[in-house]
Design a protein around this motif. Structure first.
Motif, PDB file in Angstrom:
ATOM      1  N   SER A 115       8.989  11.419  -0.650  1.00 59.14           N
ATOM      2  CA  SER A 115       8.487  11.098  -1.989  1.00 59.14           C
ATOM      3  C   SER A 115       7.739  12.245  -2.645  1.00 59.14           C
ATOM      4  CB  SER A 115       7.573   9.865  -1.913  1.00 59.14           C
ATOM      5  OG  SER A 115       6.474  10.116  -1.050  1.00 59.14           O
ATOM      6  N   GLY A 116       7.246  13.201  -1.868  1.00 57.06           N
ATOM      7  CA  GLY A 116       6.510  14.319  -2.454  1.00 57.06           C
ATOM      8  C   GLY A 116       7.337  15.574  -2.630  1.00 57.06           C
ATOM      9  N   THR A 117       8.648  15.478  -2.398  1.00 61.18           N
ATOM     10  CA  THR A 117       9.485  16.681  -2.411  1.00 61.18           C
ATOM     11  C   THR A 117       9.423  17.418  -3.744  1.00 61.18           C
ATOM     12  OG1 THR A 117      11.007  15.702  -0.795  1.00 61.18           O
ATOM     13  CG2 THR A 117      11.825  17.570  -2.092  1.00 61.18           C
ATOM     14  N   ALA A 118       9.666  16.722  -4.838  1.00 56.73           N
ATOM     15  CA  ALA A 118       9.712  17.378  -6.150  1.00 56.73           C
ATOM     16  C   ALA A 118       8.385  18.035  -6.493  1.00 56.73           C
ATOM     17  CB  ALA A 118      10.112  16.363  -7.224  1.00 56.73           C
ATOM     18  N   ALA A 119       7.296  17.311  -6.277  1.00 54.63           N
ATOM     19  CA  ALA A 119       5.986  17.856  -6.628  1.00 54.63           C
ATOM     20  C   ALA A 119       5.631  19.065  -5.767  1.00 54.63           C
ATOM     21  CB  ALA A 119       4.914  16.773  -6.473  1.00 54.63           C
ATOM     22  N   LEU A 120       5.927  18.992  -4.473  1.00 55.14           N
ATOM     23  CA  LEU A 120       5.614  20.115  -3.590  1.00 55.14           C
ATOM     24  C   LEU A 120       6.432  21.347  -3.932  1.00 55.14           C
ATOM     25  CD1 LEU A 120       5.212  18.155  -0.259  1.00 55.14           C
ATOM     26  CD2 LEU A 120       3.501  19.690  -1.240  1.00 55.14           C
ATOM     27  N   LEU A 121       7.708  21.159  -4.237  1.00 59.45           N
ATOM     28  CA  LEU A 121       8.536  22.306  -4.621  1.00 59.45           C
ATOM     29  C   LEU A 121       8.013  22.952  -5.900  1.00 59.45           C
ATOM     30  CD1 LEU A 121      12.126  20.968  -3.842  1.00 59.45           C
ATOM     31  CD2 LEU A 121      10.820  22.671  -2.550  1.00 59.45           C
ATOM     32  N   ALA A 122       7.573  22.130  -6.842  1.00 61.07           N
ATOM     33  CA  ALA A 122       7.011  22.669  -8.078  1.00 61.07           C
ATOM     34  C   ALA A 122       5.741  23.459  -7.789  1.00 61.07           C
ATOM     35  CB  ALA A 122       6.721  21.534  -9.066  1.00 61.07           C
ATOM     36  N   GLU A 123       4.904  22.950  -6.902  1.00 58.59           N
ATOM     37  CA  GLU A 123       3.673  23.655  -6.551  1.00 58.59           C
ATOM     38  C   GLU A 123       3.970  24.993  -5.882  1.00 58.59           C
ATOM     39  OE1 GLU A 123       1.288  21.081  -4.140  1.00 58.59           O
ATOM     40  OE2 GLU A 123       1.406  19.441  -5.590  1.00 58.59           O
ATOM     41  N   MET A 126       0.830  -1.197   0.000  1.00 59.21           N
ATOM     42  CA  MET A 126       0.000   0.000   0.000  1.00 59.21           C
ATOM     43  C   MET A 126       0.866   1.249   0.000  1.00 59.21           C
ATOM     44  SD  MET A 126      -3.107  -0.909   2.595  1.00 59.21           S
ATOM     45  CE  MET A 126      -3.817   0.720   2.309  1.00 59.21           C
ATOM     46  N   THR A 127       1.528   1.544  -1.102  1.00 59.10           N
ATOM     47  CA  THR A 127       2.308   2.771  -1.190  1.00 59.10           C
ATOM     48  C   THR A 127       1.918   3.521  -2.442  1.00 59.10           C
ATOM     49  OG1 THR A 127       4.122   1.644  -2.361  1.00 59.10           O
ATOM     50  CG2 THR A 127       4.274   1.775   0.030  1.00 59.10           C
ATOM     51  N   GLU A 128       1.962   4.829  -2.359  1.00 59.90           N
ATOM     52  CA  GLU A 128       1.723   5.702  -3.491  1.00 59.90           C
ATOM     53  C   GLU A 128       2.861   6.705  -3.532  1.00 59.90           C
ATOM     54  OE1 GLU A 128      -2.067   7.439  -2.814  1.00 59.90           O
ATOM     55  OE2 GLU A 128      -3.144   5.539  -2.856  1.00 59.90           O
ATOM     56  N   PRO A 129       3.225   7.206  -4.695  1.00 48.65           N
ATOM     57  CA  PRO A 129       4.406   8.057  -4.776  1.00 48.65           C
ATOM     58  C   PRO A 129       4.291   9.363  -4.018  1.00 48.65           C
ATOM     59  CG  PRO A 129       3.223   7.993  -6.868  1.00 48.65           C
ATOM     60  CD  PRO A 129       2.644   6.927  -6.015  1.00 48.65           C
ATOM     61  N   GLU A 130       3.095   9.913  -3.875  1.00 53.55           N
ATOM     62  CA  GLU A 130       3.012  11.224  -3.251  1.00 53.55           C
ATOM     63  C   GLU A 130       2.036  11.274  -2.084  1.00 53.55           C
ATOM     64  OE1 GLU A 130       2.481  14.440  -5.972  1.00 53.55           O
ATOM     65  OE2 GLU A 130       3.687  13.494  -7.496  1.00 53.55           O
ATOM     66  N   GLY A 131       1.368  10.200  -1.787  1.00 57.11           N
ATOM     67  CA  GLY A 131       0.472  10.205  -0.634  1.00 57.11           C
ATOM     68  C   GLY A 131      -0.903  10.760  -0.968  1.00 57.11           C
ATOM     69  N   LYS A 132      -1.818  10.495  -0.082  1.00 54.30           N
ATOM     70  CA  LYS A 132      -3.181  10.991  -0.243  1.00 54.30           C
ATOM     71  C   LYS A 132      -3.204  12.500  -0.087  1.00 54.30           C
ATOM     72  CE  LYS A 132      -6.141  10.748   2.997  1.00 54.30           C
ATOM     73  NZ  LYS A 132      -7.030  10.310   4.060  1.00 54.30           N
ATOM     74  N   ARG A 133      -3.943  13.185  -0.932  1.00 52.01           N
ATOM     75  CA  ARG A 133      -3.930  14.640  -0.907  1.00 52.01           C
ATOM     76  C   ARG A 133      -5.262  15.193  -0.409  1.00 52.01           C
ATOM     77  NH1 ARG A 133      -1.164  16.881  -6.270  1.00 52.01           N
ATOM     78  NH2 ARG A 133      -1.649  18.787  -5.136  1.00 52.01           N
ATOM     79  N   GLY A 134      -5.844  14.527   0.573  1.00 54.43           N
ATOM     80  CA  GLY A 134      -7.118  14.984   1.113  1.00 54.43           C
ATOM     81  C   GLY A 134      -8.256  14.217   0.487  1.00 54.43           C
ATOM     82  N   SER A 135      -9.148  13.702   1.295  1.00 54.91           N
ATOM     83  CA  SER A 135     -10.266  12.914   0.784  1.00 54.91           C
ATOM     84  C   SER A 135     -11.541  13.709   0.932  1.00 54.91           C
ATOM     85  CB  SER A 135     -10.363  11.608   1.583  1.00 54.91           C
ATOM     86  OG  SER A 135     -10.816  11.886   2.903  1.00 54.91           O
ATOM     87  N   GLY A 136     -12.664  13.017   0.844  1.00 59.52           N
ATOM     88  CA  GLY A 136     -13.955  13.657   1.035  1.00 59.52           C
ATOM     89  C   GLY A 136     -14.397  13.625   2.474  1.00 59.52           C
ATOM     90  N   GLY A 137     -13.482  13.398   3.403  1.00 57.57           N
ATOM     91  CA  GLY A 137     -13.825  13.354   4.808  1.00 57.57           C
ATOM     92  C   GLY A 137     -14.214  14.725   5.336  1.00 57.57           C
ATOM     93  N   PRO A 138     -14.582  14.812   6.617  1.00 51.24           N
ATOM     94  CA  PRO A 138     -15.073  16.074   7.171  1.00 51.24           C
ATOM     95  C   PRO A 138     -14.050  17.192   7.177  1.00 51.24           C
ATOM     96  CG  PRO A 138     -14.768  14.428   8.898  1.00 51.24           C
ATOM     97  CD  PRO A 138     -14.647  13.708   7.598  1.00 51.24           C
ATOM     98  N   LEU A 139     -12.759  16.871   7.067  1.00 55.33           N
ATOM     99  CA  LEU A 139     -11.735  17.914   7.031  1.00 55.33           C
ATOM    100  C   LEU A 139     -11.198  18.160   5.625  1.00 55.33           C
ATOM    101  CD1 LEU A 139      -9.645  17.281  10.289  1.00 55.33           C
ATOM    102  CD2 LEU A 139     -11.517  18.887   9.894  1.00 55.33           C
ATOM    103  N   ALA A 140     -11.934  17.726   4.620  1.00 56.27           N
ATOM    104  CA  ALA A 140     -11.514  17.992   3.243  1.00 56.27           C
ATOM    105  C   ALA A 140     -11.361  19.493   3.051  1.00 56.27           C
ATOM    106  CB  ALA A 140     -12.542  17.431   2.262  1.00 56.27           C
ATOM    107  N   GLY A 141     -10.261  19.892   2.406  1.00 55.81           N
ATOM    108  CA  GLY A 141     -10.004  21.308   2.190  1.00 55.81           C
ATOM    109  C   GLY A 141      -9.126  21.940   3.246  1.00 55.81           C
TER     110      GLY A 141
END
Length: 387
Positions: free
Chosen positions: A361-369, A1-16
């Motif tokens: 694992s999310g370093t490159a994507a976060l820096l780009a953002e 159960m691995t993903e390259p960048e992790g979950k980025r927020g779901s539809g749960g009560p704290l979404a956003g």
């Protein structure tokens, strides 16, 4: 159960809701997991390379699930600046450094709130941010000790018994900081004003003891172990050994439930009363003799469905298979291991268990953002801020 960048927020009560989690151990990672399970996008700062330390081990474990990970050296000014750039996009920040460490890194509340005045800055320590013990080391057992609660846990004939690290670390620390963060988040969204939350584990643990303090104030609680209604002193609120050396939890406090218990045991009106402290020892002996006549699971079958407040004391492994836990899906699987499912349950915005992500694992994507181009990333690497 691995993903390259992790979950980025779901539809749960704290979404956003976006959260920055600074490196820590124990209750801070637990809090990050909780917020992520509830749908927040949690960005965790990790060291540039994994080590044998507890923080890295937890980050790569089931407790580290559901986050994006960026590898930063916060001791390098450029690394701290990246964290501040992330802070500008966040609603919450959580950290568990000793007092003064975040300030020395350039990530203290004054600096952070200057960059993002709406941010809620959550600090979790054992002793709090000030006071004579604030700069000293401690653990759950010591935080619980000065709350007054540890003194009351354990048998009368032995020493106080630490209840693992459930009460101060996770109850008094993580859960109270979660409450503070969400309350302050509501205030920030209504007013635009962020603030600092100072969560001291010893104070949270003490707050959990409010009912006991109330009993003391009313003269209904002795400050001695195993002498009270809810600390194993009373015969109708304690554990009893069964024929196979296992245990039953017995808690029929109210008379109607006590009546079901003694009737089921075949004692009728012959059992000494649990409502008269003078009869407690005799009552314990009577119940102990009765419960030793069958195994734990035989008694569990006998009391199943009855309002006697009796339950088998299960091991961690056995709890996974209990019919009630199975029916409610109280446990789930994360990376091949059984784990408690997120709690509580939501009817419209269910919580979601995220994946475990590799460190950084999310370093490159976060820096780009954040707007770092290739040249800027190269300069970060040269300074040692990133790997």
């Amino acid at each position: 159960m691995t993903e390259p960048e992790g979950k980025r927020g779901s539809g749960g009560p704290l979404a956003g809701v976006r959260v920055l989690e600074l490196p820590a151990i124990g209750p801070v990672p637990f809090l990050g997991m909780l917020l992520a399970d509830l749908g927040a996008e949690v960005i965790r700062v990790d060291k540039l390379s994994a080590s044998a330390g507890l923080a890295d081990a937890l980050a790569q474990s089931q407790l580290g699930r559901g986050r994006r990970s960026i590898g930063l050296d916060l001791r390098v000014p450029d690394g701290a600046e990246v964290a501040l750039r992330i802070v500008e996009t966040c609603d919450l920040l959580i950290e568990g450094f000793r007092p003064g460490v975040a300030e020395r890194l350039g990530l203290g509340p004054d600096t952070v709130l200057a960059r993002n005045p709406r941010l809620v800055y959550g600090r979790m320590t054992g002793w709090g941010q000030d006071g004579p013990l604030a700069p000293t080391a401690g653990h759950d057992i010591t935080y619980l000790a000065i709350s007054g609660l540890l003194h009351g846990i354990g048998p009368a004939s032995g020493p106080p018994v630490p209840p693992a690290n459930y009460v101060a670390d996770f109850g008094g620390g993580a859960m109270f900081l979660a409450t503070g963060l969400l309350a302050a988040l509501l205030h920030a969204r209504a007013t635009g004003e962020g603030q600092v939350i100072d969560a001291a584990m010893t104070e949270g643990a003490s707050y959990l003891g409010s009912m006991t303090r109330t009993f003391v104030a009313r003269g209904g609680w002795k400050d001695e172990r195993e002498t009270n209604l809810l600390d194993g002193g009373a015969p109708n609120y304690r554990c009893y050994e069964t024929a196979d050396g296992k245990w039953l939890a017995v808690g029929p406090i109210e008379p109607q439930f006590w009546g079901v218990l003694v009737s089921t045991l075949g004692l009728g009106d012959t059992a000494p009363s649990p409502y008269d402290p003078a009869q407690w020892d005799a009552c314990k002996k009577t119940l102990a003799e009765a419960f030793r006549t069958r195994t734990r699971d035989e008694w569990a079958d006998v009391f199943a469905g009855l309002d006697a407040c009796v339950a088998p004391v299960l091991t961690l492994e056995e709890a996974l298979e209990h019919p009630h836990n199975v029916a409610r899906k109280s446990f789930t699987e994360v990376a091949g291991a059984p784990m408690p499912a997120p709690a509580p349950k939501f009817s419209r915005t269910p919580a979601e268990v995220g994946a475990i992500t590799p460190l950084g694992s999310g370093t490159a994507a976060l820096l780009a953002e954040l707007g770092y181009d290739d040249d800027a990333v190269g300069r970060l690497r040269e300074s040692g801020a990133i790997a």
